[in-house]
Every structure is written in structure tokens, then in C-alpha cells.
Write a protein that holds these residues in place. Structure first.
Motif, mmCIF file in Angstrom:
data_model
loop_
_atom_site.group_PDB
_atom_site.id
_atom_site.type_symbol
_atom_site.label_atom_id
_atom_site.label_comp_id
_atom_site.label_asym_id
_atom_site.label_seq_id
_atom_site.Cartn_x
_atom_site.Cartn_y
_atom_site.Cartn_z
ATOM 1 N N THR A 52 0.835 -1.212 0.000
ATOM 2 C CA THR A 52 0.000 0.000 0.000
ATOM 3 C C THR A 52 0.862 1.251 0.000
ATOM 4 O O THR A 52 0.537 2.241 -0.652
ATOM 5 C CB THR A 52 -0.909 0.006 1.226
ATOM 6 N N ALA A 53 1.979 1.190 0.739
ATOM 7 C CA ALA A 53 2.865 2.354 0.754
ATOM 8 C C ALA A 53 3.577 2.516 -0.584
ATOM 9 O O ALA A 53 3.831 3.638 -1.022
ATOM 10 C CB ALA A 53 3.880 2.226 1.884
ATOM 11 N N LEU A 54 3.887 1.394 -1.250
ATOM 12 C CA LEU A 54 4.650 1.477 -2.505
ATOM 13 C C LEU A 54 3.782 1.937 -3.668
ATOM 14 O O LEU A 54 4.290 2.591 -4.577
ATOM 15 C CB LEU A 54 5.277 0.116 -2.824
ATOM 16 N N ILE A 55 2.487 1.598 -3.647
ATOM 17 C CA ILE A 55 1.612 1.991 -4.755
ATOM 18 C C ILE A 55 1.538 3.521 -4.844
ATOM 19 O O ILE A 55 1.370 4.078 -5.929
ATOM 20 C CB ILE A 55 0.222 1.342 -4.573
ATOM 21 N N ALA A 56 1.714 4.186 -3.692
ATOM 22 C CA ALA A 56 1.726 5.652 -3.707
ATOM 23 C C ALA A 56 2.839 6.180 -4.615
ATOM 24 O O ALA A 56 2.672 7.209 -5.265
ATOM 25 C CB ALA A 56 1.895 6.181 -2.292
ATOM 26 N N LEU A 57 3.975 5.472 -4.659
ATOM 27 C CA LEU A 57 5.060 5.896 -5.551
ATOM 28 C C LEU A 57 4.632 5.793 -7.008
ATOM 29 O O LEU A 57 4.936 6.658 -7.826
ATOM 30 C CB LEU A 57 6.299 5.027 -5.312
ATOM 31 N N VAL A 58 3.897 4.697 -7.335
ATOM 32 C CA VAL A 58 3.413 4.525 -8.705
ATOM 33 C C VAL A 58 2.435 5.639 -9.054
ATOM 34 O O VAL A 58 2.419 6.158 -10.170
ATOM 35 C CB VAL A 58 2.748 3.143 -8.847
ATOM 36 N N ALA A 59 1.603 6.025 -8.063
ATOM 37 C CA ALA A 59 0.602 7.062 -8.312
ATOM 38 C C ALA A 59 1.211 8.452 -8.359
ATOM 39 O O ALA A 59 0.494 9.425 -8.559
ATOM 40 C CB ALA A 59 -0.473 7.006 -7.229
ATOM 41 N N GLY A 60 2.506 8.568 -8.157
ATOM 42 C CA GLY A 60 3.154 9.862 -8.278
ATOM 43 C C GLY A 60 3.189 10.665 -6.999
ATOM 44 O O GLY A 60 3.462 11.858 -7.028
ATOM 45 N N LEU A 61 2.908 10.022 -5.879
ATOM 46 C CA LEU A 61 2.972 10.724 -4.592
ATOM 47 C C LEU A 61 4.224 10.282 -3.848
ATOM 48 O O LEU A 61 5.015 9.489 -4.347
ATOM 49 C CB LEU A 61 1.723 10.402 -3.763
#
Lengths: 85, 95, 154
Positions: C82-91
Motif C-alpha cells: 500500500t505504501a509502494l503503490i503511492a510511488l506509482v501514483a506519483g505521490l
């Protein structure tokens, strides 16, 4: 006023149960009074309006830590006064 | 002699702790800029009504990751130390 | 070592209430006091109550160590994913990528003092559930491993 009395009683109980942990020679009694200490601490934290900490302290301090202590006491052997010291 | 020294040490330790605590003012932290910011903007920035959870899981997510890692390391240590005993118990014969 | 039937009956009666209370704390972590850590600890306390009340053999048969280990690993993986998907989303890492999107947990919050809506909070409820699973598995594994390490006759 009544809140003050309850707080003073809780804090006295905290000091008393902490002293009992030090006083008891029997390890099981000490573990149980440590559980009482944790419970009173969670009550005190609840009076200070921090319910998050109170839930964590009640479940971990009074529940899990006491269980860990009791299991550890069951796993070890009792040393009497004549053997030790 | 040793007992007297212990009691003196305990007395000095307790006195220093109580002296430190006596100078504090209850409920009035000196540095509260971060608290005020989080209380004012926490709800709109994180979408959670509970500000404590908002701080723990959003503003301070790294700390929670560290906490989970500590817990995992504790389980790993317990498993390493007590594993042999638990595995032996698998063949432990019940009566 | 079986406890008395009073203790066993009490544990059986208390068990569902403890489980419901623990899962309530985990799921409503972003609205009411509590959160993943506290709720997971309460659920682990329910398991420990069961372990204390019943005898060694019954626990060995009924509760699987592997299942609890897998629960803990699942919680940790969910947390980091969940924390890593934020990187994919550009955050940023641990960014709130579900906030206000309208989907799961994405209802926009009404500001100010309000009773609260379960479907808000963005990524926070997911992290709550992840940490809840992690703490539940970790505490239960610690107690269960210690219990198995103790000889039955000790």
C-alpha cells in the motif's frame, strides 16, 4: 471533586501495586500484581483522556505481558532460598 | 554497606526525577506549532476524523513501518531461539 | 494442563465479544479511538485467553502456527505494498493515493465536527487492517511459540 478522589485512589493503587511487585518473593504473585499495575495505569491514562493508549495498555500490559510472564514462570524451575544466594 | 549505597542511589535517582518533574507545567507544551498545524489541517489532508490515527498512519507512516519491523524482528528472534524446542514437541508423545 | 470448567466456559463466552470488539477497533480506526495496533492486540488477547484456558493438546490440534505466521506476513506485505503503490501514483512514500477519489474509502470528508463515515480516510483504513493483521499474527505467534516450548509437565 469526585474525579480528583478517583485519580488519587488510582495513583495510590499504582504506587502500592508497583511496591508489591518488588515486595513479593513468589514470582506468580509478582506477575499478577504487575497485571494489576498495568490495569490501573490504563485506567489512569483513560482519565487523562487518551483512550488510544488506554486500549493498548489494557490489552498488552494487562493481557499479553501477564500471559508471557506466567508461561515463562511455568517453563523455569523454582529456586528455593537454600539453593540461591 | 551495599544496601545503604543502594538506598542512597535510589533516593538520589528519585529526587532528580521528581525535581525535573516539579518544574514542568501540566498541559502546556512549549513547542506546539506542529500540533496546531495537525489539528487544523489533519482532517482535510488525510480524510480521517481521528487525528491520532491520521498522525500515526499518514504524517508519520515511517514510524509505523519501523514499529511493524520491530514486531517482525521480535517474532523472528523468538522463533529462532525457541524453534528447536517447538519442533521437538512435534514428536513429543502424548500419553 | 486443563483449567477448570468455569474458566473454559467463561473463555468460550467472552471469545466472540472480544473478537468483535477487536475487529471493530481495527475497522473504525480512522473514526473512533484505537487503530490497527490496539485492535490487533485485543484480538491477540482473545487468542491468548483461549490458550490459557484449554490444555496443550487441544491448542496444538486446533490452532495452527503456520496460519498465524502467514497472517503476520500477509499484514506486513499489505502494509508495504500500500505504501509502494503511492510511488506509482506519483505521490511520496506513504502518500494517501485513495483520498477523495470516490471509490473505496474515497468519499470526501465533511470538515469540522461530524459523526463520521466509514467510507472515508483514503489509504488509512487499509493500513489499519494491515497493521491489525500484523500485530495479531505477531503477538499470537510469540505466545504460541513460548507455549509450545514449555513442556507439558513443566
Amino acid at each position: 471533586m469526585i474525579g480528583m478522589v478517583i485519580q488519587v485512589l488510582t495513583l495510590s493503587g499504582l504506587i502500592l501495586s508497583a511496591g508489591l511487585v518488588w515486595y513479593f518473593r513468589d514470582l506468580l504473585s509478582a506477575a499478577i500484581s504487575f497485571g494489576v499495575f498495568s490495569f490501573l495505569l490504563s485506567m489512569e491514562v483513560l482519565f487523562l483522556q487518551a483512550p488510544d493508549v488506554a486500549i493498548a495498555e489494557a490489552s498488552i500490559g494487562a493481557g499479553l505481558t501477564t500471559a508471557v510472564f506466567i508461561i515463562a514462570i511455568r517453563a523455569t524451575q523454582k529456586v528455593t532460598e537454600a539453593d540461591g544466594e | 554497606m551495599k544496601k545503604v549505597l543502594t538506598w542512597i542511589f535510589v533516593a538520589v535517582f528519585a529526587a532528580s526525577l521528581l525535581l525535573c518533574a516539579a518544574g514542568l507545567e501540566f498541559g502546556a507544551p512549549a513547542y506546539r506549532d506542529m500540533d496546531d498545524y495537525m489539528i487544523a489541517h489533519g482532517q482535510e489532508e488525510t480524510g480521517a476524523n481521528n487525528i491520532v490515527t491520521a498522525v500515526v498512519f499518514d504524517y508519520r507512516g515511517f514510524d509505523t513501518l519501523g514499529e511493524a519491523t520491530v514486531l517482525f524482528t521480535a517474532v523472528l528472534g523468538i522463533g529462532l531461539v525457541l524453534r528447536t524446542l517447538a519442533m521437538e514437541d512435534e514428536e513429543y508423545e502424548y500419553e | 494442563m486443563n483449567m477448570s470448567s468455569l474458566v473454559r466456559t467463561g473463555a468460550g463466552i467472552l471469545m466472540p465479544f472480544l473478537l468483535v470488539f477487536g475487529f471493530y477497533i481495527v475497522l473504525h480506526g480512522h473514526l473512533t479511538p484505537g487503530g490497527g495496533f490496539q485492535g490487533g492486540a485485543v484480538i491477540a488477547t482473545a487468542f491468548v485467553l483461549l490458550m490459557v484456558a484449554y490444555s496443550y493438546e487441544i491448542i496444538w490440534e486446533r490452532i495452527s502456527l503456520e496460519f498465524l505466521k502467514n497472517t503476520e506476513t500477509l499484514g506486513l506485505m499489505l502494509f508495504i505494498l500500500t505504501a509502494l503503490i503511492a510511488l506509482v501514483a506519483g505521490l511520496a512514500f506513504f502518500g494517501n493515493w485513495l483520498l477523495g477519489a470516490g471509490g473505496l474509502f474515497g468519499t470526501p470528508v465533511s470538515y469540522g465536527i461530524n459523526p463520521g463515515d466509514l467510507n472515508t480516510g483514503g489509504v488509512i483504513p487499509i493500513l489499519n487492517i494491515a497493521v491489525g493483521l500484523d500485530v495479531l499474527g505477531a503477538m499470537s505467534v510469540i505466545i504460541l511459540t513460548m507455549l509450545f516450548a514449555v513442556r507439558r509437565d513443566a
